[in-house]
Write a protein that holds these residues in place. Structure first.
Motif, mmCIF file in Angstrom:
data_model
loop_
_atom_site.group_PDB
_atom_site.id
_atom_site.type_symbol
_atom_site.label_atom_id
_atom_site.label_comp_id
_atom_site.label_asym_id
_atom_site.label_seq_id
_atom_site.Cartn_x
_atom_site.Cartn_y
_atom_site.Cartn_z
ATOM 1 N N HIS A 1 27.347 49.650 21.496
ATOM 2 C CA HIS A 1 27.948 49.813 22.816
ATOM 3 C C HIS A 1 27.978 48.517 23.643
ATOM 4 O O HIS A 1 29.038 48.120 24.135
ATOM 5 C CB HIS A 1 27.194 50.898 23.605
ATOM 6 N N ALA A 2 26.824 47.867 23.782
ATOM 7 C CA ALA A 2 26.745 46.735 24.706
ATOM 8 C C ALA A 2 27.355 45.456 24.138
ATOM 9 O O ALA A 2 28.110 44.760 24.835
ATOM 10 C CB ALA A 2 25.280 46.490 25.086
ATOM 11 N N LEU A 3 27.050 45.156 22.887
ATOM 12 C CA LEU A 3 27.409 43.842 22.342
ATOM 13 C C LEU A 3 28.914 43.608 22.310
ATOM 14 O O LEU A 3 29.400 42.548 22.720
ATOM 15 C CB LEU A 3 26.816 43.680 20.941
ATOM 16 N N LYS A 4 29.669 44.610 21.823
ATOM 17 C CA LYS A 4 31.112 44.428 21.703
ATOM 18 C C LYS A 4 31.752 44.175 23.063
ATOM 19 O O LYS A 4 32.645 43.332 23.206
ATOM 20 C CB LYS A 4 31.740 45.652 21.045
ATOM 21 N N LEU B 1 23.413 41.007 30.398
ATOM 22 C CA LEU B 1 22.798 41.578 31.599
ATOM 23 C C LEU B 1 23.828 42.363 32.409
ATOM 24 O O LEU B 1 23.531 43.450 32.931
ATOM 25 C CB LEU B 1 22.191 40.466 32.460
ATOM 26 N N GLU B 2 25.029 41.836 32.507
ATOM 27 C CA GLU B 2 26.084 42.540 33.248
ATOM 28 C C GLU B 2 26.463 43.841 32.539
ATOM 29 O O GLU B 2 26.657 44.879 33.179
ATOM 30 C CB GLU B 2 27.296 41.633 33.373
ATOM 31 N N THR B 3 26.564 43.770 31.196
ATOM 32 C CA THR B 3 26.956 44.964 30.429
ATOM 33 C C THR B 3 25.866 46.020 30.441
ATOM 34 O O THR B 3 26.141 47.226 30.551
ATOM 35 C CB THR B 3 27.279 44.565 28.982
ATOM 36 N N LEU B 4 24.610 45.605 30.333
ATOM 37 C CA LEU B 4 23.503 46.566 30.288
ATOM 38 C C LEU B 4 23.345 47.314 31.612
ATOM 39 O O LEU B 4 22.686 48.361 31.654
ATOM 40 C CB LEU B 4 22.191 45.838 29.954
ATOM 41 N N GLY B 5 23.936 46.815 32.681
ATOM 42 C CA GLY B 5 23.872 47.510 33.965
ATOM 43 C C GLY B 5 24.969 48.530 34.179
ATOM 44 O O GLY B 5 25.010 49.184 35.222
ATOM 45 N N GLN B 6 25.859 48.692 33.179
ATOM 46 C CA GLN B 6 26.970 49.629 33.316
ATOM 47 C C GLN B 6 26.503 51.078 33.138
ATOM 48 O O GLN B 6 25.494 51.354 32.486
ATOM 49 C CB GLN B 6 28.058 49.305 32.283
ATOM 50 N N GLU B 7 27.302 52.002 33.696
ATOM 51 C CA GLU B 7 26.957 53.425 33.647
ATOM 52 C C GLU B 7 26.897 53.958 32.218
ATOM 53 O O GLU B 7 26.007 54.739 31.877
ATOM 54 C CB GLU B 7 27.974 54.238 34.457
ATOM 55 N N ALA C 1 23.987 56.204 27.527
ATOM 56 C CA ALA C 1 23.585 56.134 26.121
ATOM 57 C C ALA C 1 22.066 56.120 25.993
ATOM 58 O O ALA C 1 21.495 56.769 25.095
ATOM 59 C CB ALA C 1 24.187 54.887 25.465
ATOM 60 N N LYS C 2 21.390 55.412 26.880
ATOM 61 C CA LYS C 2 19.930 55.411 26.848
ATOM 62 C C LYS C 2 19.368 56.785 27.196
ATOM 63 O O LYS C 2 18.377 57.246 26.609
ATOM 64 C CB LYS C 2 19.389 54.361 27.830
ATOM 65 N N ALA C 3 20.014 57.455 28.169
ATOM 66 C CA ALA C 3 19.546 58.784 28.572
ATOM 67 C C ALA C 3 19.691 59.796 27.444
ATOM 68 O O ALA C 3 18.937 60.767 27.371
ATOM 69 C CB ALA C 3 20.319 59.250 29.804
ATOM 70 N N LYS C 4 20.651 59.580 26.547
ATOM 71 C CA LYS C 4 20.825 60.470 25.401
ATOM 72 C C LYS C 4 19.737 60.284 24.358
ATOM 73 O O LYS C 4 19.635 61.056 23.415
ATOM 74 C CB LYS C 4 22.188 60.210 24.743
ATOM 75 N N GLY C 5 18.918 59.257 24.530
ATOM 76 C CA GLY C 5 17.829 59.019 23.611
ATOM 77 C C GLY C 5 18.182 58.132 22.425
ATOM 78 O O GLY C 5 17.431 58.086 21.448
#
Length: 313
Positions: free
Chosen positions: A229-232, A204-210, A215-219
């Protein structure tokens, strides 16, 4: 190199402290060591022991010497010769008996740890992605149950349901996957819950990062955002709790192995304590503490791989 030497010194000091504490605690338990050895190996638990028999056993194993002298004699033999003694009960070298039992303990602890990591990580990630939804709340309640239930109680419930009622797996035994399922499940439940809770919080903390939002905005697909990106970046606290849980698993095998008649170091330790088999108890504790320390050392090494900013001087 300095870091490795420091860690080696710390491990040696920890092993010494664990052995010393075990030795002196075993000797303050009520009941004479010589008498218990005789009852477990010669005459039986219900029969009386004569003073002559006690004196013979005490002389054979130098039990009349002061405790500090017995302990430092054991340390001297262990350090200089690599000999940690001969079992009073089994009449065989402790190292030989540990070599026989160690694979079973590693198999059980390894299977439990693999189950904890696979299930805990995936449930933690899923819970983070479903934050504040019904499935997230259900999983969080389940983790409270998992961390609250003692391992022996879970083991008995699993035996009652899956062995006695449903008759899907055997109650006890060793050597097949069916024999491994219940002990591994009972041993890993607490660790699954702990890994899942930390994974959820860290994700949850990582998924809130810029950079995640970018990365989501890039599709990018969700699975790529999570895996690449998030898991590592969320794994450091998870690795820490996995290391601690591995230590808990090694300690938990003492009870679980006894319940399921699993022929590992844990059940050997319980039997040796009841027989006051001091060399065997020392050997079992030494093996368990050594594995615990090695796991934590491996976790420290993983930190530098996951986060290159971490360096050990």
């Amino acid at each position: 190199m300095k870091y490795f030497l420091k860690r080696a010194g710390f491990m040696a000091l920890t092993l010494f402290a664990a052995c010393a504490l075990t030795f002196f605690l075993m000797n303050v338990i009520p009941g004479g060591t010589a008498e218990l050895i005789i009852k477990h190996t010669f005459v039986g638990l219900e029969e009386s022991v004569t003073e002559e028999q006690i004196q013979q056993i005490s002389s054979r194993y130098d039990l009349d010497d002061p405790l500090y002298l017995q302990f430092f004699r054991w340390i001297k033999e262990a350090v200089l010769r690599g000999d940690i003694g001969t079992s009073y009960v089994f009449k065989k070298p402790v190292l030989y008996l540990l070599a026989l039992r160690l694979p079973a303990t590693i198999e059980l602890a390894g299977a439990s740890m693999a189950l904890s990591v696979l299930v805990g990580l995936n449930l933690g990630i899923y819970s983070a992605l479903r934050e504040n939804r019904i499935s997230d709340h259900v999983l969080r309640i389940a983790t409270l149950f998992g961390v609250s239930m003692p391992g022996f109680w879970v083991a008995l419930i699993l035996i009652l349901v899956f062995s006695l009622k449903l008759k899907l797996v055997p109650v006890s035994g060793y050597g097949s996957l069916e024999n491994l399922l219940l002990p591994a499940a009972a041993l890993s439940l607490h660790s699954v819950a702990a890994v899942m809770r930390v994974t959820r919080t860290s994700m949850l903390e990582t998924l809130g990062q810029e950079y995640i939002r970018f990365a989501k905005a890039k599709g990018l697909p969700v699975w790529r955002v999570i895996s690449l990106h998030a898991l590592k970046n969320a794994m450091l606290p998870v690795i820490t709790v996995i290391g601690f849980q591995m230590g808990s698993l090694l300690g938990g095998t003492v009870v679980i192995e006894k319940i399921f008649a699993w022929p590992g170091i844990g059940s050997l330790l319980v039997d040796s304590i009841s027989a006051r088999d001091l060399p065997m108890v020392q050997g079992c504790v030494l093996a368990i503490v050594t594995m615990f320390l090695l796991v934590h050392f491996f976790v420290d090494m993983l930190y530098t791989h996951l986060d290159p900013r971490i360096r050990y001087g």
